[in-house]
Structure formats: C-alpha cells, structure tokens
Design a protein around this motif. Structure first.
Motif, PDB file in Angstrom:
ATOM      1  N   SER A  63       0.829  -1.200   0.000  1.00  0.00           N
ATOM      2  CA  SER A  63       0.000   0.000   0.000  1.00  0.00           C
ATOM      3  C   SER A  63       0.866   1.254   0.000  1.00  0.00           C
ATOM      4  O   SER A  63       0.591   2.219  -0.730  1.00  0.00           O
ATOM      5  CB  SER A  63      -0.917   0.007   1.235  1.00  0.00           C
ATOM      6  OG  SER A  63      -1.844  -1.056   1.189  1.00  0.00           O
ATOM      7  N   TYR A  68      -0.776   4.615  -0.991  1.00  0.00           N
ATOM      8  CA  TYR A  68      -2.009   4.491  -0.234  1.00  0.00           C
ATOM      9  C   TYR A  68      -1.707   4.214   1.232  1.00  0.00           C
ATOM     10  O   TYR A  68      -0.634   3.723   1.588  1.00  0.00           O
ATOM     11  CB  TYR A  68      -2.869   3.343  -0.769  1.00  0.00           C
ATOM     12  CG  TYR A  68      -3.426   3.553  -2.144  1.00  0.00           C
ATOM     13  CD1 TYR A  68      -4.336   4.573  -2.389  1.00  0.00           C
ATOM     14  CD2 TYR A  68      -3.060   2.717  -3.200  1.00  0.00           C
ATOM     15  CE1 TYR A  68      -4.866   4.763  -3.662  1.00  0.00           C
ATOM     16  CE2 TYR A  68      -3.589   2.898  -4.472  1.00  0.00           C
ATOM     17  CZ  TYR A  68      -4.491   3.925  -4.695  1.00  0.00           C
ATOM     18  OH  TYR A  68      -5.012   4.102  -5.947  1.00  0.00           O
ATOM     19  N   GLU A  73      -7.296   0.920   1.265  1.00  0.00           N
ATOM     20  CA  GLU A  73      -7.380   1.900   0.181  1.00  0.00           C
ATOM     21  C   GLU A  73      -6.905   1.316  -1.145  1.00  0.00           C
ATOM     22  O   GLU A  73      -7.449   1.654  -2.198  1.00  0.00           O
ATOM     23  CB  GLU A  73      -6.573   3.150   0.540  1.00  0.00           C
ATOM     24  CG  GLU A  73      -7.179   3.939   1.686  1.00  0.00           C
ATOM     25  CD  GLU A  73      -6.444   5.228   1.998  1.00  0.00           C
ATOM     26  OE1 GLU A  73      -6.985   6.036   2.771  1.00  0.00           O
ATOM     27  OE2 GLU A  73      -5.326   5.437   1.471  1.00  0.00           O
TER      28      GLU A  73
END
Length: 307
Positions: A63, A68, A73
């Motif tokens: 991520s 993110y 997300e």
C-alpha cells in the motif's frame, strides 16, 4: 536467478503447487522459520539473495509504495498484480498479507483464487471487519464475528488447491481483548480449516504472545510479527515452539530512510559526487535483475551481427 529468468533459461518454472508445498514445509518445520517482507520484484530479489527461504507480501508495504494508506485503500486487484511481480522475481514461496479479505466470504475466495493463479503459495487473512486499519494506528479495530470470519476461511479452503496455505490472523489483542478471546478465536479458525495461526500484538514486549503460545500448546503452528517487541531474543520464540517469524515491513522502512537521506543530501549539496559511494552501483542492480541471462539469451536467439 529468478523464476522468470529460470523459465527463459531452462523452460521450467516452479509451479504454485510446489511453492505451496515448500511454504507448508517451512511453517510445519521444527526449526524456526523466518519470512522477509517484500513489496515489489526488486525487494523480493534482494531478500532471496540475502538467504531468506520465503517471503511475506506485506499489505502495509505494498500500500505504501502505491501511495495508499494501509486502510483498505489499495484494491485487491492492485495487490494481486504486485504479488505476481514478487513471485516472478524469485524462486521462493510467497505468503500474501490479504488484510481482511477485501469484503465477505465471496471477496476473500476470489482474491485467494487469483493469488493462487498468480503463483502465491499462501494467504493470511485477519479477523477484522472491512475496511480495516493498520494494527498500529489508532484504537478503532472492529473485529469480525467469529462465525462470519470462519465462513471466509472455509470459502478460501474450498476454493483453493489442497496445498495452498491459509493462515488465520487473530487481532483480538490489538482490539484490547485478552488471551481467552484469542484462544476462542484460534479454536474456531482451526475448526474452519486454517493451517496456522498468526497471533498479533502491538505491545513492546512479547509477554502476551508467549502466553498465547503456551496456552495454545501448538495445536496449529503459531506465526508472529515482532515489529513492536523487536528486542525479544529469538531464543524465546524457539523455546515457545513458535513456528514462523515474519519481518513484516523492514525493507520498505529501510528504503524510506535511505531515499530520504540521499534526497536530502542531493538537495542540500546540489551534486551527486559525494553520495555515489553510498548508493548501489549499476553492477549490483544488473545482477539482481539477471541482465547476464538476457545477454546469453540474445546470443542464442538473435541473429549474429555482421560487420
């Protein structure tokens, strides 16, 4: 040589079935196993070269490199795509951090099937509601209902091949519950078909982890992530018959520190002359990416140059 270049050189690639068998053997071994975090093909290749026998495709790290937050997300399709690059970059099995499964049982089984198709050896699911938040951020960590999460685990087991490794991650202690709740959940997840239990804690000491391991009594292999209680000697894990230790985010965090240092230096000095010796040379990069294999393949497959 990584899996992609092994294929080019020999025409063979380790199948997902073989990778899963290797991961299962590592987790079931009487010796303590160490898995190293990877978040892309390069970090995977570096970890394999360092000598690690298996990888952890970290949700936090993947991520982060995508820009993110570790709060559901990044999409599951983005995670699957990066896992494919990690798998192709190495010859060692990859256990994937699947967060909470990106939804209910149906989402979890789709993700598991796609990961298995891309060559992952196993999947770890945590018993939180979707969307989830990183275990070290804040105090909002809503746990999934035990029966509902057990359904997610059963769906994954029914969807994947018999060798695919499924690890059930228990977040009871992260959510403020005690060992009794963690044991109840571990029993249910074992019944649902989990191959191993990952027990998580964010305390700076390993007391509750070791207490869980003693109470659990090795009914299934126990996996731990000592990110916060990193000062605990490894001998304590061996004494507690812990199966596997995951170094879950360290190459990503090392990359942040290294890149920040170099960027600050170049910005301040307006030159790269003083930092060239502090960064990897092209020779190391080309070795990691197996450029030598490409050169050999060119000799084999491209027409000979004429004067």
């Amino acid at each position: 040589m990584n899996r992609a270049t092994s294929f080019l050189a020999s025409g063979e690639v380790s199948s997902p079935t073989i990778s899963s068998a290797i991961l299962r053997e590592l987790i079931l071994s009487s010796d303590l196993t160490f898995l190293m975090e990877a978040h892309d093909g390069l970090s995977a290749a570096i970890a394999e070269r360092a000598g690690f026998k298996g990888l952890w495709a970290s949700g936090l790290s993947i991520s982060s490199v995508l820009g993110y937050r570790d709060a559901s997300e990044a999409s599951w399709t983005q995670i699957v795509d990066i896992v494919e690059r990690i798998v192709d970059a190495t010859n060692i099995p990859v256990l994937v951090d699947g967060d909470s499964g990106f939804g209910n049982f149906n989402n979890a089984r789709i993700v598991a099937r796609k990961l298995e198709q891309r060559g992952a050896a196993g999947l770890c699911l945590e018993d939180k509601q979707f969307p989830k938040t990183n275990s070290f951020v804040g105090d909002r960590h809503a746990l999934a209902d035990i029966d509902e999460f057990s359904g997610r685990l059963k769906a994954v087991k029914d969807t994947t091949g018999p060798g695919f490794v499924l690890v059930a991650r228990i977040e009871a202690m992260i959510a403020g519950h005690g060992i009794d709740e963690a044991i109840v959940r571990a029993d249910a997840y074992a019944e649902a078909g989990a191959d191993a239990i990952l027990i998580h804690s964010r305390k700076p000491v390993a007391d509750e982890i070791l207490a869980f391991a003693k109470e659990w009594n090795n009914k299934l292999p126990v996996v731990i992530v000592p990110t916060k209680y990193y000062k605990t000697p490894v001998s304590a894990y061996r004494d507690a018959r812990i199966s596997t230790v995951i170094w879950a985010n360290h190459t990503m965090r090392a990359a942040i520190a290294g890149m920040r240092h170099i960027c600050d230096r170049i910005h301040a000095e307006q030159s790269v002359a003083a930092i060239e010796d502090e960064i990897a040379g092209f020779d190391e990069l080309f070795r990691l990416m197996a450029y030598d294999e490409l050169a050999k393949a060119e000799e084999q497959y491209l027409p000979k140059q004429t004067a």
